[in-house]
Design a protein around this motif. Structure first.
Motif, short mmCIF file in Angstrom:
data_model
loop_
_atom_site.label_atom_id
_atom_site.label_comp_id
_atom_site.label_asym_id
_atom_site.label_seq_id
_atom_site.Cartn_x
_atom_site.Cartn_y
_atom_site.Cartn_z
N SER A 60 -56.27 6.42 27.58
CA SER A 60 -55.39 5.78 26.60
C SER A 60 -53.97 6.27 26.82
O SER A 60 -53.75 7.46 27.07
CB SER A 60 -55.85 6.09 25.19
OG SER A 60 -57.16 5.59 24.96
N LYS A 61 -52.99 5.35 26.70
CA LYS A 61 -51.61 5.69 27.06
C LYS A 61 -50.61 5.09 26.08
O LYS A 61 -50.88 4.11 25.40
CB LYS A 61 -51.30 5.17 28.46
CG LYS A 61 -51.93 5.98 29.59
CD LYS A 61 -51.18 7.29 29.79
CE LYS A 61 -51.61 7.99 31.07
NZ LYS A 61 -50.77 9.16 31.35
N LEU A 62 -49.41 5.69 26.05
CA LEU A 62 -48.30 5.21 25.24
C LEU A 62 -47.32 4.45 26.13
O LEU A 62 -47.04 4.86 27.26
CB LEU A 62 -47.59 6.40 24.59
CG LEU A 62 -46.53 6.12 23.53
CD1 LEU A 62 -47.18 5.54 22.28
CD2 LEU A 62 -45.78 7.40 23.18
N GLY A 63 -46.80 3.31 25.62
CA GLY A 63 -45.87 2.52 26.40
C GLY A 63 -44.80 1.87 25.53
O GLY A 63 -44.91 1.82 24.30
N LEU A 64 -43.76 1.37 26.18
CA LEU A 64 -42.66 0.68 25.51
C LEU A 64 -42.99 -0.80 25.36
O LEU A 64 -43.48 -1.43 26.30
CB LEU A 64 -41.38 0.84 26.33
CG LEU A 64 -40.16 0.02 25.88
CD1 LEU A 64 -39.65 0.51 24.53
CD2 LEU A 64 -39.06 0.08 26.94
N THR A 65 -42.69 -1.35 24.18
CA THR A 65 -42.88 -2.79 23.94
C THR A 65 -41.57 -3.44 23.54
O THR A 65 -40.84 -2.93 22.68
CB THR A 65 -43.92 -3.01 22.82
OG1 THR A 65 -45.20 -2.55 23.26
CG2 THR A 65 -44.04 -4.49 22.46
N LEU A 66 -41.26 -4.58 24.18
CA LEU A 66 -40.10 -5.40 23.84
C LEU A 66 -40.62 -6.75 23.33
O LEU A 66 -41.60 -7.28 23.86
CB LEU A 66 -39.21 -5.61 25.06
CG LEU A 66 -38.64 -4.33 25.70
CD1 LEU A 66 -37.82 -4.68 26.93
CD2 LEU A 66 -37.81 -3.53 24.71
N GLN A 67 -39.94 -7.30 22.34
CA GLN A 67 -40.46 -8.46 21.63
C GLN A 67 -39.35 -9.47 21.34
O GLN A 67 -38.20 -9.09 21.08
CB GLN A 67 -41.10 -7.99 20.31
CG GLN A 67 -41.62 -9.07 19.40
CD GLN A 67 -41.86 -8.54 17.99
OE1 GLN A 67 -40.96 -8.02 17.35
NE2 GLN A 67 -43.09 -8.65 17.52
N VAL A 68 -39.70 -10.76 21.35
CA VAL A 68 -38.81 -11.81 20.91
C VAL A 68 -39.65 -12.86 20.17
O VAL A 68 -40.78 -13.12 20.56
CB VAL A 68 -38.03 -12.45 22.09
CG1 VAL A 68 -38.98 -13.09 23.08
CG2 VAL A 68 -37.02 -13.47 21.58
N GLY A 69 -39.11 -13.40 19.09
CA GLY A 69 -39.88 -14.36 18.32
C GLY A 69 -39.04 -15.06 17.28
O GLY A 69 -37.80 -14.99 17.30
N GLY A 70 -39.72 -15.73 16.36
CA GLY A 70 -39.01 -16.44 15.31
C GLY A 70 -39.91 -16.73 14.13
O GLY A 70 -41.13 -16.83 14.26
N THR A 71 -39.28 -16.85 12.95
CA THR A 71 -39.98 -17.16 11.72
C THR A 71 -39.43 -18.46 11.15
O THR A 71 -38.22 -18.61 10.99
CB THR A 71 -39.79 -16.04 10.68
OG1 THR A 71 -40.32 -14.82 11.21
CG2 THR A 71 -40.53 -16.36 9.38
N LEU A 72 -40.32 -19.41 10.85
CA LEU A 72 -39.95 -20.68 10.25
C LEU A 72 -40.49 -20.75 8.84
O LEU A 72 -41.71 -20.73 8.63
CB LEU A 72 -40.50 -21.84 11.07
CG LEU A 72 -40.25 -23.25 10.52
CD1 LEU A 72 -38.76 -23.57 10.52
CD2 LEU A 72 -41.03 -24.29 11.31
N ALA A 73 -39.60 -20.81 7.85
CA ALA A 73 -40.03 -20.86 6.46
C ALA A 73 -40.54 -22.27 6.12
O ALA A 73 -39.87 -23.27 6.38
CB ALA A 73 -38.86 -20.50 5.55
#
Length: 222
Positions: A164-177
């Protein structure tokens, strides 16, 4: 135009409801599905083994969800949640035709800091995020194919484990109401993580996983 007490009360209620939209102190819960597909770059299995003995892994889709807390109108903390993923491990490199050599369950434990663009009450808010993921591997199982490749036999099958390992996460997304409470959210994330596989024979193999994550869900804001 005369303002009646009833109109005034309705205006206050509506403004209070609108203030719940992604402002400081807002909680957002969501549920949906998530797919994780590793982008595998395998090293070679250590001696003694065939040269260029490598592994690959398939993707996995599971029910998922998450919790988001708004620190202010733009910054948020996000914790994705999912059922453990099941990945099939197959031969690659010189053993590419060997088929399934094992399987593992994986649980990504992630904490993200997000920045949400636009106004707090905007119907659509894109966001970017970054954080850490602890990739927990468990319930690894090997097949008779792996045993044969590593020179074992039915009485002493070869077993495997993944670190088991630790890593960096990058994210992009959006929320539509959809309205003042309900919303739809989608996101794409990339995690940079490596692991080491260890066989009961003492052989090891280093693997870069770097999975791509896609998720889509429906949420409720309160």
């Amino acid at each position: 135009m005369k303002t009646t007490p009833l109109c005034l009360a309705l205006a206050v209620l509506l403004s209070a409801a609108a203030a719940q939209a992604q402002t400081a102190g807002t909680w957002m819960l969501r549920g949906g599905v998530m797919n994780i597909t590793p982008d595998v770059d395998s090293g070679n299995l250590s001696a003694s083994s065939l040269p260029n003995t490598q592994i690959d892994s398939n993707g996995s889709t599971r029910p998922s969800g998450g919790i988001t807390y708004m620190l202010d109108d733009h910054w948020a903390l996000d914790v994705p949640i999912a059922v453990p993923f099941k990945h099939t491990l197959t031969g690659a490199g010189s053993i590419a035709g060997a088929g399934k050599i094992g399987e593992t369950k994986a649980l990504p434990i992630t904490l993200l800091g997000q920045y949400r663009f636009g106004e707090a009450h905007a119907q659509f808010r894109p966001f970017v995020g970054a954080g850490l993921t602890y990739a927990k591997f468990f319930k690894e199982r090997s097949t008779a194919t792996l045993t044969a490749i590593t020179g074992g036999n039915a009485s002493t099958p070869t077993t495997l484990s993944l670190e088991s390992k630790l890593g960096l996460t990058l994210q992009v997304g959006g929320t539509l109401a959809l309205n003042e409470r309900w919303f739809v959210e989608g996101m794409v994330a990339k995690t940079f993580v490596k692991t080491t596989g260890t066989l009961s024979t003492g052989q090891t193999i280093k693997v870069t996983l770097d999975p791509l994550t896609l998720s889509l869900g429906v949420g409720y804001r309160f």
